[in-house]
Scaffold this active site. Structure first.
Site, PDB file in Angstrom:
ATOM      1  N   ASP A 122       9.119   2.595   1.775  1.00 50.34           N
ATOM      2  CA  ASP A 122       8.089   3.207   2.239  1.00 50.34           C
ATOM      3  C   ASP A 122       7.839   3.141   3.827  1.00 50.34           C
ATOM      4  OD1 ASP A 122       5.575   4.012   2.864  1.00 50.34           O
ATOM      5  OD2 ASP A 122       4.462   3.516   1.137  1.00 50.34           O
ATOM      6  N   LYS A 127       2.601   9.347   8.356  1.00 48.41           N
ATOM      7  CA  LYS A 127       1.480   9.108   9.700  1.00 48.41           C
ATOM      8  C   LYS A 127       2.268   9.715  10.960  1.00 48.41           C
ATOM      9  CE  LYS A 127      -1.329   5.237   7.547  1.00 48.41           C
ATOM     10  NZ  LYS A 127      -0.921   4.792   6.213  1.00 48.41           N
ATOM     11  N   PHE A 172       0.954  -1.138  -0.181  1.00 45.92           N
ATOM     12  CA  PHE A 172      -0.053   0.080   0.095  1.00 45.92           C
ATOM     13  C   PHE A 172       0.854   1.322   0.094  1.00 45.92           C
ATOM     14  CE2 PHE A 172      -2.633   3.598   1.512  1.00 45.92           C
ATOM     15  CZ  PHE A 172      -3.542   3.384   0.912  1.00 45.92           C
TER      16      PHE A 172
HETATM   17  C1  LIG Z   1      -0.943   5.305   5.012  1.00 47.14           C
HETATM   18  C2  LIG Z   1       0.000   4.734   4.117  1.00 47.14           C
HETATM   19  C3  LIG Z   1       0.448   5.620   3.061  1.00 47.14           C
HETATM   20  C4  LIG Z   1      -0.812   6.867   2.384  1.00 47.14           C
HETATM   21  O1  LIG Z   1      -0.461   7.882   3.379  1.00 47.14           O
HETATM   22  P1  LIG Z   1      -1.570   8.880   3.269  1.00 47.14           P
HETATM   23  O2  LIG Z   1      -1.058   9.871   4.511  1.00 47.14           O
HETATM   24  O3  LIG Z   1      -3.089   8.173   3.662  1.00 47.14           O
HETATM   25  O4  LIG Z   1      -1.548   9.638   2.060  1.00 47.14           O
HETATM   26  C5  LIG Z   1       1.335   5.136   2.088  1.00 47.14           C
HETATM   27  N1  LIG Z   1       2.205   3.996   2.298  1.00 47.14           N
HETATM   28  C6  LIG Z   1       1.870   3.425   3.517  1.00 47.14           C
HETATM   29  C7  LIG Z   1       2.765   2.283   3.679  1.00 47.14           C
HETATM   30  C8  LIG Z   1       0.680   3.687   4.456  1.00 47.14           C
HETATM   31  O5  LIG Z   1       0.562   2.926   5.523  1.00 47.14           O
END
Ligand SMILES: *Cc1c(COP(=O)(O)O)cnc(C)c1O
Length: 426
Positions: free
Chosen positions: A248, A277, A157
């Site tokens: 990420d 986050k 994700f």
């Molecule tokens: C939540 C998340 C995102 C997206 O972050 P947003 O602030 O909602 O755009 C991207 N990568 C990972 C691994 C995430 O958990």
């Protein structure tokens, strides 16, 4: 210890929470707000530490933390102090000018990671967009690749913008949003053979692989930790063919894993990584961090109006400094261990329903047996009735991501609630 007793021990006046200060109309909300979310029938109004109260005055133990975001919990004195001070001083001026708070935050992040420089934005998707753009510019200008491909993992994700939703290895998020952005290809996670095969096939076509983008631990995809042997080999492949490794760290970074960055669990360093986050502790803030050799951005290449403004930068810096000052990484390790041991005991007892407990630090998943009727959403709903907030990570995984300040007593209360939920359902 019950949730009520925890409230009684708290510093705040638990009496006031019994009287709702406002009424909430769900129908009115749904009339005016787009229905992009399947919401739980709960409206939260106030928080303190790891506890939140709904509009009816009912108390919950918060093991969601705004989806792995409220690093310091709710209404932490250090956050309140910084937010109050900074809003009175200066909150936004744009990146037309130097922003001292942004420089201080970048310095802290660089000194506490493998990166040399930072770019600031407001969310995880934006941080990943910045990483994708940097990797593409590096591909064009340094690697001389005309049609760069970024490899990402199945079940990953990376966000909801068009590029990051294309990078995301889950078709359910892409459906009806075609045409997707070209230049991405997905491979199975933790599978080195599949990665080597994909790179081999690409070498025969027009497109060439320019970067590999991975989560050190897949969060939304079901709390799946990366394997050391896989990541070591991925790093080796990137070195051998001179392509970029991007991590990420949006969900797993900023101390949630018990180490500051998820990659520290895997024995390898990325060339670029992203954070969001937990970085702002609940205030919108994202960062893309890069080593200097691949920092090919020049003035005009990329921008964000709000990115790294004095307010968000000061708050994120406070989150970073508080992590350090309160030795929160130690707490994350200890509480994470306590939580996993407790969940494992429950899993052993209800092994016909629970398949596995896994995670790092305070990002943990409890996977339900594939052949049981109950879903992660069922467990989350039942836990809510017990006063515990949880969040699913896919249809069969219940995710535990409390604030990093969570106490031993609070973990015990959460475990009791989970035990009760599983007992009722067996
Ligand atoms: C939540 C998340 C995102 C997206 O972050 P947003 O602030 O909602 O755009 C991207 N990568 C990972 C691994 C995430 O958990």
């Amino acid at each position: 210890m019950s949730i009520q007793t925890l409230a009684e021990q708290g510093k705040i006046d638990s009496q006031s929470s019994a009287v709702p200060s406002s009424t909430f109309e769900q129908d009115s909300f749904n009339q005016y707000v787009m229905s992009t979310y399947a919401r739980f029938p709960l409206a939260l109004e106030r928080g303190q530490g790891c506890r939140v109260w709904d509009t009816e005055g009912r108390e919950y133990l918060d093991f969601v933390a705004g989806i792995a975001t409220c690093t310091l919990g709710h209404a932490h004195p250090a956050l309140v102090e910084t937010i109050t001070r900074q809003i009175q001083k200066l909150h936004h001026v744009s990146n037309l000018y130097y922003i001292p708070e942004q420089g201080e935050l970048a310095k802290w992040l660089v000194q506490h990671s493998c990166a040399d420089r930072a770019f600031f934005c407001n969310s995880g998707a934006e941080a990943n967009e910045a990483a994708i753009k940097l990797a593409r510019k590096y591909a064009h200008t340094v690697l001389e690749i005309d049609k760069p491909i970024i490899l990402t993992a199945n079940a990953s994700f990376h966000g909801r913008t068009l590029a990051t939703v294309t990078a995301t290895g889950q078709p359910k998020y892409q459906k009806n949003f075609e045409p997707l952005v070209p230049g991405f290809q997905h491979v199975p996670y933790n599978d080195i053979g599949a990665l080597e095969a994909a790179i081999g096939e690409l070498d025969e076509g027009d497109y060439r692989v320019a970067a590999i983008l991975l989560e050190p631990l897949q969060g939304e995809g079901g709390v799946r930790p990366g394997e050391i042997a896989y990541f070591e080999k991925v790093r080796q492949i990137c070195n051998d063919i001179g392509i970029l490794l991007i991590f990420d760290e949006v969900q797993v970074g900023m101390g949630r894993s018990g180490k500051l960055w998820g990659y520290e669990h895997l024995g390898v360093e990325p060339d670029i990584f992203t954070s969001a986050k937990g970085l702002g502790g609940g205030i919108p803030m994202g960062a893309m961090m890069s080593k200097s050799f691949c920092d090919v951005f020049q003035p005009g290449d990329h921008a964000s109006t709000f990115g790294g403004n004095p307010f968000a930068s000061a708050v994120a810096l406070t989150v970073c400094q508080t992590l350090e000052r309160e030795n929160l990484l130690q707490n994350v390790e200890a509480r994470g261990e306590q939580l996993r041991v407790g969940l494992q005991a429950i899993a052993t007892k209800y092994s016909h329903q629970i398949a596995e407990v896994r995670g790092w630090g305070l990002i943990n998943g409890m996977e339900l047996q594939a052949d049981t009727q109950i879903t992660a959403a069922d467990v989350v709903n039942a836990a809510m009735d017990e006063g515990l907030l949880l969040v699913p990570a896919g249809p069969k995984v219940v995710r535990f991501v409390p604030p990093l300040i969570v106490t031993e007593a609070e973990v015990d209360v959460a475990l009791q609630a989970v035990e009760k939920v599983m007992k009722v359902r067996s």
